[in-house]
Design an enzyme around this catalytic site. Structure first.
Site, short mmCIF file in Angstrom:
data_model
loop_
_atom_site.label_atom_id
_atom_site.label_comp_id
_atom_site.label_asym_id
_atom_site.label_seq_id
_atom_site.Cartn_x
_atom_site.Cartn_y
_atom_site.Cartn_z
N LYS A 189 6.75 4.58 9.74
CA LYS A 189 7.96 4.98 9.01
C LYS A 189 7.77 6.36 8.39
CE LYS A 189 9.75 4.70 4.77
NZ LYS A 189 10.62 5.86 4.70
N GLY A 241 0.95 7.89 -0.04
CA GLY A 241 2.09 8.13 -0.92
C GLY A 241 1.65 8.04 -2.36
N VAL A 245 3.76 3.25 -5.70
CA VAL A 245 4.16 2.45 -4.54
C VAL A 245 2.92 1.78 -3.92
CG1 VAL A 245 5.22 2.52 -2.24
CG2 VAL A 245 6.22 3.82 -4.11
N GLY A 246 1.78 2.47 -3.93
CA GLY A 246 0.54 1.88 -3.42
C GLY A 246 0.21 0.57 -4.13
N GLU A 263 -3.92 5.86 0.63
CA GLU A 263 -4.24 7.25 0.27
C GLU A 263 -3.20 7.66 -0.75
OE1 GLU A 263 -6.78 8.88 1.45
OE2 GLU A 263 -7.25 7.96 3.38
N CYS A 297 -1.78 16.22 -2.16
CA CYS A 297 -2.37 15.15 -2.96
C CYS A 297 -3.69 15.59 -3.59
CB CYS A 297 -2.57 13.93 -2.10
SG CYS A 297 -3.37 14.33 -0.55
N GLU A 394 -0.09 13.49 -12.38
CA GLU A 394 0.14 14.29 -11.18
C GLU A 394 1.54 14.91 -11.24
OE1 GLU A 394 0.75 12.25 -7.43
OE2 GLU A 394 -0.71 13.59 -6.52
P1 NAP Z 1 6.18 7.60 -2.30
O1 NAP Z 1 7.43 7.56 -3.06
O2 NAP Z 1 5.12 6.62 -2.62
O3 NAP Z 1 6.59 7.51 -0.77
C1 NAP Z 1 5.67 7.46 0.30
C2 NAP Z 1 6.28 6.69 1.45
O4 NAP Z 1 6.49 5.33 1.06
C3 NAP Z 1 7.66 7.21 1.88
O5 NAP Z 1 7.80 7.02 3.27
C4 NAP Z 1 8.57 6.28 1.11
O6 NAP Z 1 9.87 6.20 1.64
C5 NAP Z 1 7.84 4.96 1.22
N1 NAP Z 1 8.18 3.97 0.21
C6 NAP Z 1 8.83 4.14 -0.98
N2 NAP Z 1 8.91 2.97 -1.65
C7 NAP Z 1 8.30 2.03 -0.87
C8 NAP Z 1 8.03 0.64 -1.02
N3 NAP Z 1 8.42 -0.03 -2.10
N4 NAP Z 1 7.36 0.00 -0.04
C9 NAP Z 1 6.93 0.66 1.05
N5 NAP Z 1 7.16 1.97 1.25
C10 NAP Z 1 7.82 2.67 0.30
O7 NAP Z 1 5.45 8.99 -2.39
P2 NAP Z 1 6.11 10.40 -2.26
O8 NAP Z 1 6.64 10.75 -3.60
O9 NAP Z 1 7.01 10.46 -1.08
O10 NAP Z 1 4.84 11.27 -1.88
C11 NAP Z 1 4.10 11.94 -2.83
C12 NAP Z 1 2.86 11.14 -3.24
O11 NAP Z 1 2.02 10.92 -2.14
C13 NAP Z 1 2.03 11.86 -4.24
O12 NAP Z 1 1.68 10.99 -5.29
C14 NAP Z 1 0.80 12.29 -3.46
O13 NAP Z 1 -0.34 12.47 -4.21
C15 NAP Z 1 0.67 11.21 -2.47
N6 NAP Z 1 -0.04 11.67 -1.28
C16 NAP Z 1 -1.34 11.25 -1.10
C17 NAP Z 1 -2.06 11.67 0.01
C18 NAP Z 1 -3.48 11.24 0.23
O14 NAP Z 1 -3.98 11.39 1.32
N7 NAP Z 1 -4.16 10.69 -0.75
C19 NAP Z 1 -1.46 12.51 0.94
C20 NAP Z 1 -0.15 12.93 0.73
C21 NAP Z 1 0.55 12.48 -0.39
P3 NAP Z 1 10.97 7.27 1.17
O15 NAP Z 1 10.50 8.59 1.62
O16 NAP Z 1 12.19 6.87 1.84
O17 NAP Z 1 11.05 7.15 -0.33
#
Ligand code: NAP
Ligand code: MG
Length: 484
Positions: A189, A241, A245-246, A263, A297, A394
């Site tokens: 997704k 993400g 959400v994790g 991650e 991230c 963050e």
């Molecule tokens: P997010 O809100 O957690 O979204 C990540 C993904 O999960 C998106 O595809 C999102 O869909 C989906 N999602 C949202 N709610 C969900 C749920 N309840 N169940 C399953 N999937 C769900 O994160 P983001 O704000 O898009 O991304 C930024 C974050 O990612 C930051 O905190 C960053 O540090 C982290 N990140 C970490 C790494 C790493 O390798 N450690 C790499 C990149 C980013 P939608 O897009 O439709 O909301």
């Protein structure tokens, strides 16, 4: 910016062309080798954050669509992919890598338009690294027994993969390539604000002749992701993400037997010692936090400078910030592109306010931001305290919290004082000091005299609230295998 400085750093525009990229008006879901209409009947819009113009509409997958995608992946696993000799699987992965290289310019421009990242980064970093991940894992496909001697590695089945918006094509490659090399099938997704390159990848995969259903790519919002996580026939969830959400995902699959890698977020420390090559370190600081608008991230979002050189480093940093060009991501001169979405810009602006309220001194160079689109100037916060929210939470934007230190013990203690543990940077002339710090910093990656360097052969992942499991390298294979 003073007139003099402005003239010194102004360049004629150098826009990357977009004529070679064909974007469809509407994209379906890529299920079982075909682009299909969603059962939900719904589509959502993705816009270009640099000018707020519509890019295309994308299908919103509901539970029924997720179920169809998982069924396609299961059938492909049982009937085709798990039975295919590993070296044949490897050939498909190589083919995908080569086809991505052939369409590299399209992918780079598409990423730039949909995500707001600069064309320089999309072209020179995201897309080549994504191709390299496919090449790297293609090589492992028929060598799993050599990679894990005597351990009889076996695939898991269907992998459900969920990716964020900050590195859309690269994250898709990080997820899909190792899953395929280890003999699993995939439902991926894409993130809601950046689905375009995932759909171009789907076109590539379709054209590559990969057996139907081995890779399914769906689009939608958080609910779509949640449906994938909950699906009973998924054997593994790989999520990148937010920590929030994790945690939800970890709770929702507890006791289900599904294998999980997370991650998550970060608040990484970039540490400058007095003996460091300071000009290089300043470039490293800039690259660490302003690269990709700070949507990284592992961004070096907390800077620790040894007190004896703090003033010098901050002066150099301020001077360097004056020269950074914020603006149209398609322009090859641009250093800082657009913030990915309105919501993310609001989050960043909320933290700028918090930082000022907490008493930190804010510095932003004067720069003209485009009238339309979402932009944030590079920002420094000086006189930050350990307990300030801007040094603990963050922000995920081009905002750097700066602190000073006197001794090694002090900086180790300060750097580790974070709920996260994804990455760190150490700048010093002294090798023994680097090794001392790499063993004591609670961070998954520690860069020495550099920052934000990635390679498919090198594992990446976090400690503490930054998640668990590793992607990349041999470790990245383990995440998709079970052993006797
Ligand atoms: P997010 O809100 O957690 O979204 C990540 C993904 O999960 C998106 O595809 C999102 O869909 C989906 N999602 C949202 N709610 C969900 C749920 N309840 N169940 C399953 N999937 C769900 O994160 P983001 O704000 O898009 O991304 C930024 C974050 O990612 C930051 O905190 C960053 O540090 C982290 N990140 C970490 C790494 C790493 O390798 N450690 C790499 C990149 C980013 P939608 O897009 O439709 O909301
Ligand atoms: Mg978009």
């Amino acid at each position: 910016m003073g007139k003099e400085t402005q003239n010194m750093w102004s360049y004629a525009p150098a826009l990357e062309g977009t004529g070679h990229l064909t974007i469809q008006k509407k994209y379906g879901l890529f299920i079982n080798g075909e682009f299909v209409k969603p059962n939900s009947g719904k589509y959502f819009k993705s816009i270009n954050p640099a000018n707020e113009e519509l890019i295309a509409e994308f299908a919103e997958a509901n539970e029924k669509d997720v179920d169809l995608a998982v069924k396609a992946a299961r059938t492909a696993y049982d009937k085709t992919w798990s039975k295919m000799p590993a070296k044949e699987r490897g050939k498909y992965i190589y083919r995908i890598a080569r086809m991505m290289q052939e369409r590299a310019r399209e992918l780079a421009v598409a990423e730039c338009l949909d995500a707001g990242k600069t064309i320089r980064e999309a072209r020179d970093i995201d897309v080549p690294l994504a191709c390299n991940h496919f090449f790297y894992y293609a090589g492992w496909a028929d060598k799993l027994n050599e990679a894990f001697p005597g351990k009889k590695p076996k695939s898991l089945g269907v992998a459900g993969q969920i990716i964020p918006w900050n590195f859309p094509i690269l994250m898709a490659a990080w997820k899909i390539a190792p899953a395929l090399a280890t003999g699993n099938t995939v439902v991926l997704k894409a993130a809601e604000t950046t689905p375009l390159t995932a759909m171009i990848l789907a076109e590539i995969i379709q054209e590559s002749g990969l057996p139907n259903g081995v890779v399914n790519i769906i689009t939608g919002a958080g609910k779509t992701g949640a449906a994938l996580v909950k699906h009973p026939d998924v054997n593994k969830i790989a999520f990148t993400g937010s920590t929030e959400v994790g945690k939800l995902i970890q709770k929702s699959i507890a006791g289900s037997g599904k294998k999980l890698t997370l991650e998550l977020g970060g608040k990484s420390a970039n540490i400058i010692f007095e003996d460091a090559p300071l000009d290089q370190a300043v470039e490293g600081i800039v690259n660490g936090i302003f690269f990709n608008q700070g949507h990284v991230c592992c961004a070096g979002s907390r800077l620790f400078v040894q007190e004896s050189v703090a003033q010098k480093v901050i002066e150099k940093l301020k001077f360097r910030l004056e020269s950074l060009i914020v603006g149209n991501p398609l322009d090859k001169n641009t250093d800082i592109g657009a913030i990915n979405s309105k919501a993310q810009l609001e989050t960043i602006e909320k933290y700028l306010k918090i930082g000022k309220e907490e008493g930190a001194e804010m510095f932003q160079p004067k720069c003209d931001l485009p009238k339309k689109g979402y932009y944030c100037p590079p920002t420094l916060f000086l006189d930050v305290a350990q307990s300030n929210r801007i040094s603990q939470e963050e922000i995920f934007g081009p905002v750097l919290a700066i602190q000073t230190f006197r001794s090694i013990d002090e900086v180790i203690q300060k750097a580790n004082n974070s709920p996260y543990g994804l990455a760190a940077g150490v700048w010093t002339d002294k090798g023994s000091r680097i090794f001392n710090l790499t063993t004591q910093l609670r961070a998954g990656v520690v860069w020495a005299n550099t920052y934000n360097k990635f390679d498919p052969s090198s594992p990446f992942g976090g400690y503490k609230e930054s998640g668990f499991g590793r992607e990349g390298g041999l470790h990245g294979l383990t995440a998709y295998l079970k052993f006797d």
